[in-house]
Design a protein around this motif. Structure first.
Motif, PDB file in Angstrom:
ATOM      1  N   GLY A  45       0.807  -1.210   0.000  1.00 25.55           N
ATOM      2  CA  GLY A  45       0.000   0.000   0.000  1.00 25.55           C
ATOM      3  C   GLY A  45       0.843   1.265   0.000  1.00 25.55           C
ATOM      4  N   MET A  46       2.061   1.196   0.560  1.00 27.41           N
ATOM      5  CA  MET A  46       2.970   2.339   0.551  1.00 27.41           C
ATOM      6  C   MET A  46       3.306   2.741  -0.881  1.00 27.41           C
ATOM      7  SD  MET A  46       6.843   2.462   2.155  1.00 27.41           S
ATOM      8  CE  MET A  46       7.283   0.931   1.318  1.00 27.41           C
ATOM      9  N   VAL A  47       3.539   1.754  -1.741  1.00 30.76           N
ATOM     10  CA  VAL A  47       3.843   2.028  -3.141  1.00 30.76           C
ATOM     11  C   VAL A  47       2.613   2.588  -3.844  1.00 30.76           C
ATOM     12  CG1 VAL A  47       4.600   1.021  -5.329  1.00 30.76           C
ATOM     13  CG2 VAL A  47       5.608   0.231  -3.186  1.00 30.76           C
ATOM     14  N   MET A  48       1.458   1.983  -3.566  1.00 31.20           N
ATOM     15  CA  MET A  48       0.226   2.414  -4.221  1.00 31.20           C
ATOM     16  C   MET A  48      -0.130   3.856  -3.859  1.00 31.20           C
ATOM     17  SD  MET A  48      -0.877  -0.221  -5.998  1.00 31.20           S
ATOM     18  CE  MET A  48      -2.648  -0.238  -6.185  1.00 31.20           C
ATOM     19  N   GLY A  49       0.173   4.253  -2.630  1.00 31.66           N
ATOM     20  CA  GLY A  49      -0.180   5.594  -2.183  1.00 31.66           C
ATOM     21  C   GLY A  49       0.843   6.658  -2.510  1.00 31.66           C
ATOM     22  N   VAL A  79       5.572  16.518 -18.568  1.00 33.52           N
ATOM     23  CA  VAL A  79       5.512  15.303 -19.393  1.00 33.52           C
ATOM     24  C   VAL A  79       6.869  14.622 -19.455  1.00 33.52           C
ATOM     25  CG1 VAL A  79       5.062  14.428 -21.717  1.00 33.52           C
ATOM     26  CG2 VAL A  79       3.574  16.181 -20.739  1.00 33.52           C
ATOM     27  N   LEU A  80       7.927  15.405 -19.616  1.00 32.66           N
ATOM     28  CA  LEU A  80       9.270  14.820 -19.673  1.00 32.66           C
ATOM     29  C   LEU A  80       9.626  14.119 -18.370  1.00 32.66           C
ATOM     30  CD1 LEU A  80      11.967  14.450 -21.160  1.00 32.66           C
ATOM     31  CD2 LEU A  80      12.684  16.670 -20.234  1.00 32.66           C
ATOM     32  N   SER A  81       9.314  14.738 -17.250  1.00 34.85           N
ATOM     33  CA  SER A  81       9.722  14.175 -15.960  1.00 34.85           C
ATOM     34  C   SER A  81       8.982  12.878 -15.643  1.00 34.85           C
ATOM     35  CB  SER A  81       9.506  15.192 -14.837  1.00 34.85           C
ATOM     36  OG  SER A  81       8.143  15.486 -14.662  1.00 34.85           O
ATOM     37  N   PHE A  82       7.653  12.843 -15.849  1.00 33.77           N
ATOM     38  CA  PHE A  82       6.974  11.600 -15.458  1.00 33.77           C
ATOM     39  C   PHE A  82       7.263  10.465 -16.442  1.00 33.77           C
ATOM     40  CE2 PHE A  82       3.004  13.382 -17.577  1.00 33.77           C
ATOM     41  CZ  PHE A  82       2.697  12.320 -18.414  1.00 33.77           C
ATOM     42  N   GLY A  83       7.644  10.801 -17.676  1.00 31.52           N
ATOM     43  CA  GLY A  83       8.066   9.751 -18.600  1.00 31.52           C
ATOM     44  C   GLY A  83       9.373   9.109 -18.172  1.00 31.52           C
ATOM     45  N   LEU A  84      10.354   9.931 -17.819  1.00 28.24           N
ATOM     46  CA  LEU A  84      11.663   9.405 -17.408  1.00 28.24           C
ATOM     47  C   LEU A  84      11.577   8.621 -16.104  1.00 28.24           C
ATOM     48  CD1 LEU A  84      13.940  12.486 -18.259  1.00 28.24           C
ATOM     49  CD2 LEU A  84      13.840  10.288 -19.482  1.00 28.24           C
ATOM     50  N   LEU A  85      10.785   9.096 -15.165  1.00 30.10           N
ATOM     51  CA  LEU A  85      10.690   8.428 -13.869  1.00 30.10           C
ATOM     52  C   LEU A  85       9.925   7.110 -13.954  1.00 30.10           C
ATOM     53  CD1 LEU A  85      10.140  11.643 -11.802  1.00 30.10           C
ATOM     54  CD2 LEU A  85      11.982  10.015 -11.405  1.00 30.10           C
ATOM     55  N   ASP A  94      13.333  -2.619  -4.066  1.00 30.76           N
ATOM     56  CA  ASP A  94      12.460  -2.951  -2.942  1.00 30.76           C
ATOM     57  C   ASP A  94      11.301  -1.953  -2.908  1.00 30.76           C
ATOM     58  OD1 ASP A  94      13.289  -0.533  -1.475  1.00 30.76           O
ATOM     59  OD2 ASP A  94      15.175  -1.600  -1.121  1.00 30.76           O
ATOM     60  N   PRO A  95      10.289  -2.207  -2.064  1.00 28.66           N
ATOM     61  CA  PRO A  95       9.130  -1.311  -2.028  1.00 28.66           C
ATOM     62  C   PRO A  95       9.467   0.135  -1.703  1.00 28.66           C
ATOM     63  CG  PRO A  95       8.605  -3.380  -0.942  1.00 28.66           C
ATOM     64  CD  PRO A  95      10.074  -3.415  -1.237  1.00 28.66           C
ATOM     65  N   MET A  96      10.451   0.384  -0.846  1.00 25.41           N
ATOM     66  CA  MET A  96      10.803   1.754  -0.497  1.00 25.41           C
ATOM     67  C   MET A  96      11.318   2.518  -1.711  1.00 25.41           C
ATOM     68  SD  MET A  96      10.873   4.195   1.599  1.00 25.41           S
ATOM     69  CE  MET A  96      10.523   3.413   3.178  1.00 25.41           C
ATOM     70  N   GLU A  97      12.245   1.897  -2.469  1.00 20.17           N
ATOM     71  CA  GLU A  97      12.768   2.565  -3.663  1.00 20.17           C
ATOM     72  C   GLU A  97      11.656   2.811  -4.674  1.00 20.17           C
ATOM     73  OE1 GLU A  97      16.050   0.614  -5.477  1.00 20.17           O
ATOM     74  OE2 GLU A  97      17.407   0.890  -3.770  1.00 20.17           O
ATOM     75  N   MET A  98      10.780   1.827  -4.834  1.00 17.35           N
ATOM     76  CA  MET A  98       9.682   2.001  -5.790  1.00 17.35           C
ATOM     77  C   MET A  98       8.736   3.101  -5.332  1.00 17.35           C
ATOM     78  SD  MET A  98       7.162  -0.892  -7.461  1.00 17.35           S
ATOM     79  CE  MET A  98       8.499  -1.560  -8.465  1.00 17.35           C
ATOM     80  N   ALA A  99       8.499   3.197  -4.033  1.00 11.77           N
ATOM     81  CA  ALA A  99       7.625   4.245  -3.510  1.00 11.77           C
ATOM     82  C   ALA A  99       8.217   5.628  -3.770  1.00 11.77           C
ATOM     83  CB  ALA A  99       7.385   4.039  -2.022  1.00 11.77           C
ATOM     84  N   VAL A 100       9.526   5.770  -3.598  1.00 11.25           N
ATOM     85  CA  VAL A 100      10.183   7.064  -3.855  1.00 11.25           C
ATOM     86  C   VAL A 100      10.049   7.444  -5.327  1.00 11.25           C
ATOM     87  CG1 VAL A 100      12.404   8.258  -3.912  1.00 11.25           C
ATOM     88  CG2 VAL A 100      11.794   6.873  -1.922  1.00 11.25           C
TER      89      VAL A 100
END
Length: 437
Positions: A45-49, A79-85, A94-100
């Motif tokens: 849920g941390m990643v989802m939120g 648009v550029l930023s959310f594409g690259l990320l 791990d979930p923490m890195e994915m959440a960040v």
């Protein structure tokens, strides 16, 4: 509508498609990631939120910044930023890195929606504005549905990471087109006292008209009542509009995000395959696409507040039907599509309605704060699903209870009628002929 206005509409539509893909993407890959990493649903849920939190912050900060720096510049960066990320997300360990990474992605996503809304609302004809804006916002439903079908195809064959690569490719491919074709808001340039030659060049390209004799451009709209965009939202003339928009948007997103984020997982737990769960959930967004178009048409004909309120109330009725029917109902797919038709249709209508509630000085700020504050509903919806499941709530209880926020949204938008939204064309600046000055 000139050819350039249609091009702008298409570009904004594609931005919203990319936004819809990225916002919905984790709901479709979550079951596979949970299984591969061996973690619990509440832990994920941390990643989802994370992305909804980023969306809220990005909308408030980056979205409102376009009232100072311009719609075009902020949209390009978004648009550029959310594409690259999104491209970087599969490399999380791990979930923490994915959440960040999802939080940072949300920052970029948060700036996209208020600026596409604001920019297009300032360039389309008043008589069909609600329909055209609603049509643009169907891109969100198209993107959310598309990624569901793509996930159903790619995950069994290439794994969950391939879905995220697909989600990144769309916004990154859009950037060059936006760089060359996206205009700045002419109304923004007038309010911010840009050079008349720049305004003339933009409007000449958009309209195809000869404006060489025009020496001055003006806008006619309700007085802002304050010099700072954020202060305008809380003046006597605009405060009721602001708070009712926030409540309506919050409640609508709570329902939509809980449904799209956790319905695939609940269906998989009930014994359905991942591709079946993804396809049924995608019908929520497919129904929302049709709902958005019909709600937009109805808003232009019957009035925005009443149309949006009715759609929310009908959505509440179908949510109760969904909950009482159960997850194994033969009509599950149909009812999910009807809930999407009403709830996403109403939410899209609200997006189309909001820009006209504020003057140019604070238009992007008003829309972005509605989106930002309302996103708290998406955060709650994305996160609370796993918590409710861990408390023993079932499919029937969760979806029946969602009828309450849907009804609250309908009541709030009717109260908004008391605020008497702006009665203005909200379109392009008026040109004053040379001989008049």
């Amino acid at each position: 509508m000139s050819a350039q206005q249609w091009i702008l509409t298409a570009l904004c539509f594609l931005i919203v498609v990319a936004d819809g893909i990225d916002v919905a993407i984790m709901g479709f890959v979550a079951p596979s990631i949970i299984a591969e990493w061996g973690i619990s649903r509440p832990a994920f849920g941390m990643v989802m939120g994370a992305a909804p939190i980023g969306l809220a912050v990005g909308a408030i900060v980056a979205g409102s910044s376009s009232d100072w720096f311009g719609r075009r510049r902020v949209l390009l960066g978004s648009v550029l930023s959310f594409g690259l990320l999104t491209l970087a997300t599969p490399f999380a360990r791990d979930p923490m890195e994915m959440a960040v990474l999802r939080f940072l992605t949300g920052l970029g996503l948060g700036a996209a929606m208020p600026n596409t809304t604001t920019l297009l609302s300032e360039y389309v004809p008043a008589r069909s504005k609600s329909f055209l804006l609603a049509a643009m916002f169907t891109g969100f439903n198209v993107g959310s549905a598309l990624i569901g079908f793509v996930a159903a195809y790619l995950i069994p064959r290439h794994g969950w990471a391939s879905v995220l690569y697909f989600g990144a490719a769309i916004p990154l491919a859009l950037v060059p087109a936006l760089l060359f074709l996206l205009p700045e808001s002419a109304r923004f340039m007038v309010v911010r006292n840009h050079a008349q030659d720049k305004i003339r060049a933009v409007l000449s390209r958009i309209t195809g008209a000869d404006l060489s004799r025009v020496t001055r451009f003006t806008v006619t709209e309700e007085t802002a009542g304050a010099k700072q965009p954020i202060a305008v939202l809380f003046t006597r003339a605009f405060a009721l509009r602001t708070f009712t928009l926030w409540i309506t948007y919050f409640m609508g997103l709570l329902v939509i995000y809980l449904t799209t984020s956790w319905l695939p997982t609940m269906m998989k737990d009930a014994g359905m395959s991942i591709d079946e769960a993804a396809n049924v959930t995608a019908l929520f967004q497919t129904g929302g696409t049709a709902g958005a178009l019909l709600v937009g048409m109805a808003m232009d004909r019957f009035g925005a507040n009443r149309t949006i309120a009715l759609s929310y109330v009908l959505g509440a009725a179908f949510l109760i039907l969904l909950g009482t029917g159960g997850i194994h109902s033969a009509w599950l797919a149909v009812v999910v599509a009807l809930v999407g038709f009403c709830m996403s249709g109403a939410q899209t209508g609200l997006n189309a309605f909001a820009p006209g509630c504020y003057p140019t000085l604070a238009r992007a700020t008003g829309v972005s704060w509605m989106l930002g504050v309302g996103r708290m509903g998406s955060i709650l919806g994305s996160s609370i699903g796993g918590l409710l499941l861990s408390f023993g709530w079932g499919f029937d209880g969760i979806f029946s209870a969602l009828a309450v926020p849907a009804c609250i949204a309908g009541v709030a938008i009717m109260v908004n009628r008391m605020a008497a939204p702006l009665d203005t064309d909200g379109g392009m600046p008026q040109a004053r002929p040379a001989q008049a000055h």
